[in-house]
Design an enzyme around this catalytic site. Structure first.
Site, short mmCIF file in Angstrom:
data_model
loop_
_atom_site.label_atom_id
_atom_site.label_comp_id
_atom_site.label_asym_id
_atom_site.label_seq_id
_atom_site.Cartn_x
_atom_site.Cartn_y
_atom_site.Cartn_z
N ILE A 362 0.86 -1.15 0.00
CA ILE A 362 -0.17 -0.03 -0.15
C ILE A 362 0.76 1.34 0.05
O ILE A 362 0.35 2.39 -0.19
CB ILE A 362 -0.81 0.10 1.19
CG1 ILE A 362 -0.37 -0.08 2.38
CG2 ILE A 362 -2.03 -1.00 0.92
CD1 ILE A 362 -1.12 -0.14 3.77
N ALA A 364 5.19 2.98 0.11
CA ALA A 364 6.62 2.81 0.26
C ALA A 364 7.26 3.75 1.43
O ALA A 364 6.90 4.87 1.22
CB ALA A 364 7.38 3.31 -0.86
N GLY A 365 7.98 2.96 2.22
CA GLY A 365 8.71 3.69 3.15
C GLY A 365 10.08 3.73 3.01
O GLY A 365 10.56 3.20 2.03
N GLU A 366 10.85 4.52 3.99
CA GLU A 366 12.18 4.45 3.41
C GLU A 366 12.95 3.28 3.77
O GLU A 366 13.92 3.17 2.92
CB GLU A 366 12.81 5.48 4.64
CG GLU A 366 14.30 6.10 4.10
CD GLU A 366 15.28 6.37 5.21
OE1 GLU A 366 14.58 6.39 6.45
OE2 GLU A 366 16.38 6.46 4.81
N GLY A 368 11.70 0.09 3.42
CA GLY A 368 11.06 -0.89 2.36
C GLY A 368 9.37 -0.70 2.32
O GLY A 368 9.07 0.28 2.77
N GLU A 369 8.72 -1.82 1.78
CA GLU A 369 7.40 -1.54 1.67
C GLU A 369 6.70 -1.69 2.87
O GLU A 369 7.13 -2.11 3.59
CB GLU A 369 7.07 -2.79 0.61
CG GLU A 369 7.48 -2.66 -0.92
CD GLU A 369 7.48 -3.96 -1.63
OE1 GLU A 369 7.51 -4.95 -1.06
OE2 GLU A 369 7.33 -3.84 -2.88
N VAL A 370 5.47 -0.79 2.48
CA VAL A 370 4.43 -0.98 3.61
C VAL A 370 3.02 -1.71 2.89
O VAL A 370 2.73 -1.45 1.84
CB VAL A 370 3.83 0.74 3.84
CG1 VAL A 370 3.02 0.35 4.91
CG2 VAL A 370 5.07 1.50 4.29
N LYS A 388 4.85 -2.85 8.12
CA LYS A 388 6.09 -2.16 7.45
C LYS A 388 7.38 -3.09 7.55
O LYS A 388 7.52 -3.62 8.48
CB LYS A 388 6.60 -0.90 8.29
CG LYS A 388 5.70 0.25 8.12
CD LYS A 388 6.29 1.46 8.50
CE LYS A 388 5.62 2.63 8.63
NZ LYS A 388 6.12 4.08 9.12
N ASP A 481 8.20 16.52 12.69
CA ASP A 481 7.50 16.38 11.34
C ASP A 481 6.00 16.06 11.21
O ASP A 481 5.67 15.40 10.26
CB ASP A 481 8.57 15.15 10.52
CG ASP A 481 8.34 15.10 8.97
OD1 ASP A 481 7.98 16.26 8.64
OD2 ASP A 481 8.81 14.07 8.44
P1 AMP Z 1 5.58 5.68 6.20
O1 AMP Z 1 6.84 4.94 5.90
O2 AMP Z 1 4.77 5.75 7.50
O3 AMP Z 1 5.45 7.21 5.71
O4 AMP Z 1 4.34 4.94 5.17
C1 AMP Z 1 4.28 5.09 3.94
C2 AMP Z 1 2.86 5.20 3.31
O5 AMP Z 1 2.03 3.77 3.69
C3 AMP Z 1 1.88 6.12 4.20
O6 AMP Z 1 1.94 7.37 3.41
C4 AMP Z 1 0.43 5.40 3.99
O7 AMP Z 1 -0.12 5.72 2.74
C5 AMP Z 1 0.81 3.88 4.20
N1 AMP Z 1 0.76 3.57 5.48
C6 AMP Z 1 1.50 3.70 6.17
N2 AMP Z 1 1.18 3.14 7.55
C7 AMP Z 1 -0.31 2.85 7.42
C8 AMP Z 1 -1.41 2.41 8.20
N3 AMP Z 1 -1.22 2.02 9.69
N4 AMP Z 1 -2.26 1.92 7.44
C9 AMP Z 1 -2.42 2.51 6.32
N5 AMP Z 1 -1.61 2.95 5.44
C10 AMP Z 1 -0.55 3.19 5.95
#
Ligand code: AMP
Length: 718
Positions: A362, A364-366, A368-370, A388, A481
């Protein structure tokens, strides 16, 4: 229309035999008979006794829509939109039904009289209500029903919208019994009873003590047990003790003050708790020695002397939880652990990877994938989660930084903070598992739903974020942030603060830019003192919160549009502020401006922000006065006559000045008929309008950019 004397035909009626005319049956009614005095309502339509015969038949309203809940410990604010169909009547009101439910939500009972509703439970004219005095840690279902004057005549089952909430934990009640166990010349041993209402698992106790009448300088110790030995005390001195308990919900209130006096001479070992303490005179020299040794001893156990602390410094003094400062600050920086894996296991549950089913990517985080997926813990129901992952080939530092987010998140427990389920560290890939937020990040969600929410709903979301931030600042955690992209929204429109980290927070944010002093900062969201000399505090988080308010009220617009970071820094430093978003209530814009006060001490605290927003929700009239968009536009431009841009009286004149007059008609036909609307034009819009040449696009966009800067500059010099 038929005339007097005539008998009314089917489909017509005459309420009084003396009236001159027959009238057509009103909507949703009929008569098949001649000479009718009244038309019958169609099925499922009704007429109240006091509705005139000429009035249309009406029906009950449909259910209210888009209910959102904001939980604050044991109270909840519910807010909803009116029903899609009011049933043809203007007398729609709302009622709330409260049900207390089992953990699996299968069995529910009515809440009964212990619960209070503000302003009331039934006959609500506004679309919000506050329900207070709920139980801690309890699942509730609230059903909100719209009713009108004919609801009670309808046999159709009531239609309502419902929302499930789990109340937050209440803090433990104060400790009422504290007893001395042993007394010696430098030592007092105490024991106490658990509070009557722990309201959760007690994580630890905090013992505050000071010399009688010397409260200015006190010491705080932590204990996981219900007893403690306090040493390093002066002989023959009365000490005051106060104890409080902490659960995941925070600290309870302090106990009343308990007084105990150290003995003058060393007494034989053994339980002396029942021994009377006899004052014995001692030499001045002895007292001095005792004072000095007492101070040294308390220094060794990290005693905290309030009088000697710079209030700004207080926040920095967390140290692995051994000693704490007054207040409910309990955040522990995982970096103070020598072994970071110890921190993650202290604050996060280890989950067996076999309990997790990954479904889809759903985001992309720094690191790896989310993904979204499901978690099935033994003995519990399966539920959706976000996962994550740490990509393969990570370094030790990356693993540490990745897991530090879990170590931080795991210390928080609040309905407006993203909840950590646990971590997977014993197998690969390493994962952080959190609650799943169906609507994803707030900025994208708002852009997708532009203009679809009521002001009260937007304020409800802002209230949630402020409440989460209040909790974080109470815990001594500075987010650094805070931005709409770092807020997540669930299916009930509850917004939760997310994205926790330390140095990495800013490293992984695409908005963060390097500053001249080194380090990355998301300039548009950051307070001037944090940009200039890295003074990140809860007050700088309040500045960012003001920017989030602006993002929310403008449905995800980019703060300062396409201005460069350098221009933003300069404009803000010169005292200029973002202009009000379109159709924004004056009261909300004023709150934004307060958050953007240059002097950080003049900014409101999150506590005050929550209370201001609560007042707005309770009194929606305070949100009625809008900063009118068109007035705003003309003001801006008038003010800038001297600077040239304000001199344009029309879009045509402005385009002519750019030698782009050939596009005037395109602009007008696309609805861009005034300069304030033009400031909102994006490159995509420009292409749609029919400006196809790249050079022309650039020239026009540059000028729009200037117009915007003028807007910002002229709007709010503070
Ligand atoms: P982050 O690395 O936390 O910025 O997460 C990257 C993206 O993943 C976010 O912008 C959301 O679109 C999605 N995401 C992260 N955590 C969640 C969560 N708990 N529920 C749904 N989507 C999430």
């Amino acid at each position: 229309m038929q005339t007097q004397g005539e008998v009314c035909q089917p489909g017509f009626f005459k309420a009084s035999p003396y009236s001159r005319y027959c009238s057509k049956c009103p909507p949703y009614s009929y008569t098949y008979d001649k000479g009718s005095a009244l038309c019958q309502c169609l099925d499922n339509y009704f007429r109240r006794d006091n509705d005139p015969p000429s009035m249309a038949c009406t029906r009950p309203p449909t259910a209210p829509q888009n209910v959102i809940s904001n939980i604050n410990n044991t109270s909840v604010i519910l807010d909803w939109s009116p029903p899609a169909d009011a049933g043809g009547r203007k007398d729609v009101m709302y009622l709330v039904v409260c049900k207390r439910c089992s953990v699996d939500l299968i069995e529910c009972d009515e809440c009964g009289s212990g619960v209070r509703y503000i302003p009331q439970e039934t006959g609500l004219k506004n679309t919000s209500v506050m329900v207070v005095d709920l139980l801690a840690h309890t699942n509730y279902t609230f059903e909100i029903e719209a009713v009108n004057g004919v609801s009670e005549l309808s046999p159709i089952p009531r239609q309502f919208v419902s929302v499930n909430v789990t109340t937050n934990q209440a803090a433990p009640s104060p400790i009422s019994v504290v007893k001395k166990k042993k007394i010696a010349k430098n030592t007092i041993s105490l024991t106490w009873e658990e509070p009557n209402r722990p309201n959760g698992i007690i994580l630890e106790y905090e013992i505050k003590y000071f010399e009688k009448d010397q409260e200015i300088s006190y010491t705080i110790i932590k204990s996981k047990e219900t007893e403690i030995v306090v040493d390093g005390l002066k002989p023959t001195t009365v000490y005051i003790f106060q104890i409080r308990a902490r659960t995941a919900a925070g600290y309870g209130g302090y106990s009343r003050k308990f007084e105990f006096e150290t003995s003058p001479v060393s007494l034989p070992a053994g339980d002396q708790s029942q021994m009377p303490i006899i004052g014995v005179s001692v030499t001045v020299g002895m007292i001095l020695v005792a004072v000095v040794s007492g101070l040294l001893l308390s220094g060794r156990r990290c005693g905290y002397s309030k009088a000697k602390q710079d209030p700004e410094e207080e926040k920095m003094h967390f140290h692995n939880g051994h000693i704490k400062l007054p207040g409910i600050r309990t955040y522990i920086d995982p970096h103070t652990y020598e072994d970071p894996s110890q921190a993650v296991h202290e604050f996060a549950k280890e989950i067996d990877a076999s309990c997790i089913t990954i479904e889809r990517v759903i985001g992309a985080g720094e690191f790896g994938e989310v993904c979204s997926g499901r978690l099935k813990l033994p003995g519990k129901r399966e539920f959706p989660v976000a996962i994550k992952t740490l990509k393969v080939g990570y370094t030790d530092k990356q693993r540490r930084d990745f897991l530090s987010e879990a170590s931080i998140m795991g210390q928080f427990d609040h309905p407006n903070i993203i909840h950590l389920e646990g971590v997977v560290t014993k197998s690969k890939p390493v994962m952080i598992v959190t609650e799943y937020m169906e609507n994803g990040s707030l900025d994208t969600f708002l852009k997708k739903n532009d203009g679809k929410f009521t002001v009260i709903q937007l304020v409800g979301m802002l209230r949630g974020i402020a409440s989460g931030m209040r909790y974080l600042s109470d815990m001594g955690y500075v987010h650094r942030d805070l931005a709409a992209r770092n807020i997540l929204v669930n299916s009930n429109l509850v917004s939760k603060v997310s994205d926790f980290g330390l140095s990495r927070v800013l490293e992984d944010d695409p908005e963060a830019a390097y500053t001249t002093k080194g380090g990355k900062i998301p300039i548009r969201w950051t307070a001037p003192e944090a940009i200039a000399y890295r003074k990140f505090t809860s007050a700088s988080d309040v500045w960012s919160y003001g920017i989030v308010m602006w993002e929310v009220m403008s449905y995800g617009e980019r703060p300062y549009w396409e201005m460069t970071n350098q221009d933003v820094i300069k404009a803000v430093d010169e005292g200029y502020r973002l202009p009000t978003p379109m159709d924004c209530p004056v009261t909300l814009y004023q709150l934004m401006l307060d958050c953007w006060q240059k002097d950080r001490n003049s900014r409101p605290k999150f506590e005050e922000i929550v209370s201001i927003l609560d007042k707005m929700i309770r009194n929606p009239c305070s949100l009625k006065m809008l900063v009118n968009a068109s007035t705003r536009g003309s003001n801006l431009l008038v003010e800038h006559n001297t600077m040239g841009l304000g001199a344009y009286r029309s879009v045509g004149e402005w385009l002519e000045s750019l030698k782009m007059g050939q596009y005037t008609e395109n602009f007008n036909e696309s609805g861009y008929t005034s300069l304030d609307v033009v400031t909102k034009v994006t490159l995509e819009d420009l292409k749609r309008i029919g400006v196809c040449l790249a050079g022309h696009q650039k020239k026009i966009m540059n000028s729009i950019q200037e117009l915007r800067v003028q807007c910002v500059n002229s709007m709010m010099p503070v």
